[in-house]
Design a protein around this motif. Structure first.
Motif, PDB file in Angstrom:
ATOM      1  N   ALA A  79      47.949  42.678  52.161  1.00 19.63           N
ATOM      2  CA  ALA A  79      47.025  41.614  51.743  1.00 19.63           C
ATOM      3  C   ALA A  79      47.611  40.823  50.569  1.00 19.63           C
ATOM      4  O   ALA A  79      47.530  39.592  50.531  1.00 19.63           O
ATOM      5  CB  ALA A  79      45.672  42.209  51.372  1.00 19.63           C
ATOM      6  N   ILE A  80      48.192  41.537  49.598  1.00 19.19           N
ATOM      7  CA  ILE A  80      48.810  40.867  48.449  1.00 19.19           C
ATOM      8  C   ILE A  80      49.942  39.958  48.931  1.00 19.19           C
ATOM      9  O   ILE A  80      50.036  38.794  48.532  1.00 19.19           O
ATOM     10  CB  ILE A  80      49.339  41.897  47.417  1.00 19.19           C
ATOM     11  N   SER A  81      50.793  40.494  49.804  1.00 25.18           N
ATOM     12  CA  SER A  81      51.941  39.728  50.306  1.00 25.18           C
ATOM     13  C   SER A  81      51.493  38.475  51.045  1.00 25.18           C
ATOM     14  O   SER A  81      52.161  37.445  51.007  1.00 25.18           O
ATOM     15  CB  SER A  81      52.780  40.597  51.249  1.00 25.18           C
ATOM     16  N   ALA A  82      50.330  38.574  51.724  1.00 27.91           N
ATOM     17  CA  ALA A  82      49.828  37.434  52.497  1.00 27.91           C
ATOM     18  C   ALA A  82      48.972  36.495  51.635  1.00 27.91           C
ATOM     19  O   ALA A  82      48.488  35.479  52.122  1.00 27.91           O
ATOM     20  CB  ALA A  82      49.018  37.943  53.687  1.00 27.91           C
ATOM     21  N   GLY A  83      48.777  36.846  50.366  1.00 28.82           N
ATOM     22  CA  GLY A  83      48.003  35.984  49.471  1.00 28.82           C
ATOM     23  C   GLY A  83      46.500  36.063  49.676  1.00 28.82           C
ATOM     24  O   GLY A  83      45.776  35.131  49.338  1.00 28.82           O
ATOM     25  N   HIS A  84      46.020  37.155  50.236  1.00 28.62           N
ATOM     26  CA  HIS A  84      44.578  37.314  50.452  1.00 28.62           C
ATOM     27  C   HIS A  84      43.932  37.932  49.218  1.00 28.62           C
ATOM     28  O   HIS A  84      43.958  39.147  49.034  1.00 28.62           O
ATOM     29  CB  HIS A  84      44.301  38.197  51.672  1.00 28.62           C
ATOM     30  N   PHE A  85      43.387  37.091  48.378  1.00 27.87           N
ATOM     31  CA  PHE A  85      42.674  37.559  47.194  1.00 27.87           C
ATOM     32  C   PHE A  85      41.252  37.024  47.253  1.00 27.87           C
ATOM     33  O   PHE A  85      41.032  35.898  47.691  1.00 27.87           O
ATOM     34  CB  PHE A  85      43.350  37.058  45.918  1.00 27.87           C
ATOM     35  N   TYR A  86      40.325  37.804  46.826  1.00 29.91           N
ATOM     36  CA  TYR A  86      38.934  37.364  46.779  1.00 29.91           C
ATOM     37  C   TYR A  86      38.243  38.120  45.636  1.00 29.91           C
ATOM     38  O   TYR A  86      38.691  39.182  45.222  1.00 29.91           O
ATOM     39  CB  TYR A  86      38.234  37.620  48.116  1.00 29.91           C
ATOM     40  N   PRO A  87      37.160  37.543  45.136  1.00 36.47           N
ATOM     41  CA  PRO A  87      36.466  38.202  44.021  1.00 36.47           C
ATOM     42  C   PRO A  87      35.912  39.563  44.443  1.00 36.47           C
ATOM     43  O   PRO A  87      35.381  39.711  45.541  1.00 36.47           O
ATOM     44  CB  PRO A  87      35.321  37.247  43.688  1.00 36.47           C
ATOM     45  N   ALA A  88      36.060  40.510  43.584  1.00 34.43           N
ATOM     46  CA  ALA A  88      35.477  41.843  43.780  1.00 34.43           C
ATOM     47  C   ALA A  88      34.822  42.228  42.463  1.00 34.43           C
ATOM     48  O   ALA A  88      35.379  43.005  41.686  1.00 34.43           O
ATOM     49  CB  ALA A  88      36.550  42.833  44.201  1.00 34.43           C
ATOM     50  N   PRO A  89      33.634  41.616  42.179  1.00 30.77           N
ATOM     51  CA  PRO A  89      33.001  41.823  40.879  1.00 30.77           C
ATOM     52  C   PRO A  89      32.816  43.298  40.542  1.00 30.77           C
ATOM     53  O   PRO A  89      32.453  44.098  41.397  1.00 30.77           O
ATOM     54  CB  PRO A  89      31.646  41.128  41.032  1.00 30.77           C
ATOM     55  N   ASN A  90      33.078  43.582  39.280  1.00 28.68           N
ATOM     56  CA  ASN A  90      32.991  44.955  38.798  1.00 28.68           C
ATOM     57  C   ASN A  90      32.595  44.888  37.332  1.00 28.68           C
ATOM     58  O   ASN A  90      33.255  44.205  36.545  1.00 28.68           O
ATOM     59  CB  ASN A  90      34.365  45.610  38.979  1.00 28.68           C
ATOM     60  N   MET A  92      32.914  46.822  34.921  1.00 30.31           N
ATOM     61  CA  MET A  92      33.917  47.314  33.977  1.00 30.31           C
ATOM     62  C   MET A  92      35.057  46.312  33.802  1.00 30.31           C
ATOM     63  O   MET A  92      35.605  46.179  32.716  1.00 30.31           O
ATOM     64  CB  MET A  92      34.485  48.649  34.459  1.00 30.31           C
ATOM     65  N   GLN A  93      35.450  45.627  34.881  1.00 34.93           N
ATOM     66  CA  GLN A  93      36.650  44.802  34.825  1.00 34.93           C
ATOM     67  C   GLN A  93      36.383  43.331  34.533  1.00 34.93           C
ATOM     68  O   GLN A  93      37.182  42.679  33.876  1.00 34.93           O
ATOM     69  CB  GLN A  93      37.428  44.926  36.133  1.00 34.93           C
ATOM     70  N   CYS A  94      35.293  42.772  35.048  1.00 34.29           N
ATOM     71  CA  CYS A  94      35.059  41.326  34.925  1.00 34.29           C
ATOM     72  C   CYS A  94      34.936  40.880  33.474  1.00 34.29           C
ATOM     73  O   CYS A  94      35.398  39.792  33.128  1.00 34.29           O
ATOM     74  CB  CYS A  94      33.814  40.910  35.700  1.00 34.29           C
ATOM     75  N   SER A  95      34.325  41.699  32.624  1.00 28.93           N
ATOM     76  CA  SER A  95      34.100  41.262  31.239  1.00 28.93           C
ATOM     77  C   SER A  95      35.404  40.984  30.505  1.00 28.93           C
ATOM     78  O   SER A  95      35.452  40.111  29.639  1.00 28.93           O
ATOM     79  CB  SER A  95      33.265  42.290  30.479  1.00 28.93           C
ATOM     80  N   ASP A 104      35.328  32.067  39.201  1.00 25.56           N
ATOM     81  CA  ASP A 104      34.076  31.316  39.339  1.00 25.56           C
ATOM     82  C   ASP A 104      34.251  30.100  40.243  1.00 25.56           C
ATOM     83  O   ASP A 104      33.323  29.676  40.919  1.00 25.56           O
ATOM     84  CB  ASP A 104      33.563  30.861  37.967  1.00 25.56           C
ATOM     85  N   ALA A 105      35.469  29.519  40.235  1.00 26.96           N
ATOM     86  CA  ALA A 105      35.726  28.327  41.040  1.00 26.96           C
ATOM     87  C   ALA A 105      35.978  28.653  42.509  1.00 26.96           C
ATOM     88  O   ALA A 105      35.926  27.773  43.363  1.00 26.96           O
ATOM     89  CB  ALA A 105      36.929  27.559  40.473  1.00 26.96           C
ATOM     90  N   TRP A 106      36.229  29.888  42.806  1.00 24.61           N
ATOM     91  CA  TRP A 106      36.557  30.302  44.173  1.00 24.61           C
ATOM     92  C   TRP A 106      35.339  30.114  45.086  1.00 24.61           C
ATOM     93  O   TRP A 106      34.236  30.544  44.758  1.00 24.61           O
ATOM     94  CB  TRP A 106      36.996  31.761  44.175  1.00 24.61           C
ATOM     95  N   ARG A 107      35.530  29.437  46.222  1.00 23.61           N
ATOM     96  CA  ARG A 107      34.424  29.181  47.147  1.00 23.61           C
ATOM     97  C   ARG A 107      34.694  29.713  48.549  1.00 23.61           C
ATOM     98  O   ARG A 107      34.031  29.327  49.495  1.00 23.61           O
ATOM     99  CB  ARG A 107      34.127  27.669  47.228  1.00 23.61           C
TER     100      ARG A 107
END
Ligand code: SF4
Length: 117
Positions: A79-90, A92-95, A104-107
């Motif tokens: 997935a990383i190699s293919a550029g597949h990234f998407y938000p995975a809110p958490n 602990m990590q988002c802050s 936030d801009a990702w649609r």
């Protein structure tokens, strides 16, 4: 083979098994480097408290779990190699994330590219 961890509270045997994927991969690497060597997997958990404690907890060498972990890593790398990234809110990590504005801009538009680009 020991993996040192720090924790706010003591672990139980279930947590040791649950957290063992990385340790399994290290153990597999050692098996390949030293064929025939019996590898024991153990966590040394240091509890961060006023009076720190050290727990030694064993993790089993489960071939099916090791194989599953390798398949997960392969899928993630693919997935990383293919550029597949998407938000995975958490919580602990988002802050503390440095990509919040891009996130936030990702649609969800596949032409938009990565959250992390
Ligand atoms: S990119 Fe950052 S803000 Fe967005 S989901 Fe992942 S961790 Fe949270």
């Amino acid at each position: 083979m020991q993996d040192f961890k720090t924790s706010r509270s003591a672990w139980n045997e279930y947590q040791a098994e649950d957290q063992s994927e990385q340790l399994l991969l290290y153990g597999d690497l050692v098996r390949r480097l030293v064929p025939g060597k019996k590898v024991r997997l153990q966590f040394a958990v240091i509890t961060k408290a006023k009076s720190p404690k050290v727990q030694l907890l064993e993790a089993s060498f489960d071939e099916s779990k090791l194989d599953r972990t390798k398949r997960v890593f392969e899928s993630v790398w693919s997935a990383i190699s293919a550029g597949h990234f998407y938000p995975a809110p958490n919580l602990m990590q988002c802050s503390g994330c440095g990509y919040r504005s891009q996130c936030d801009a990702w649609r969800g538009n596949s032409n938009q590219g990565s959250v992390y680009a």
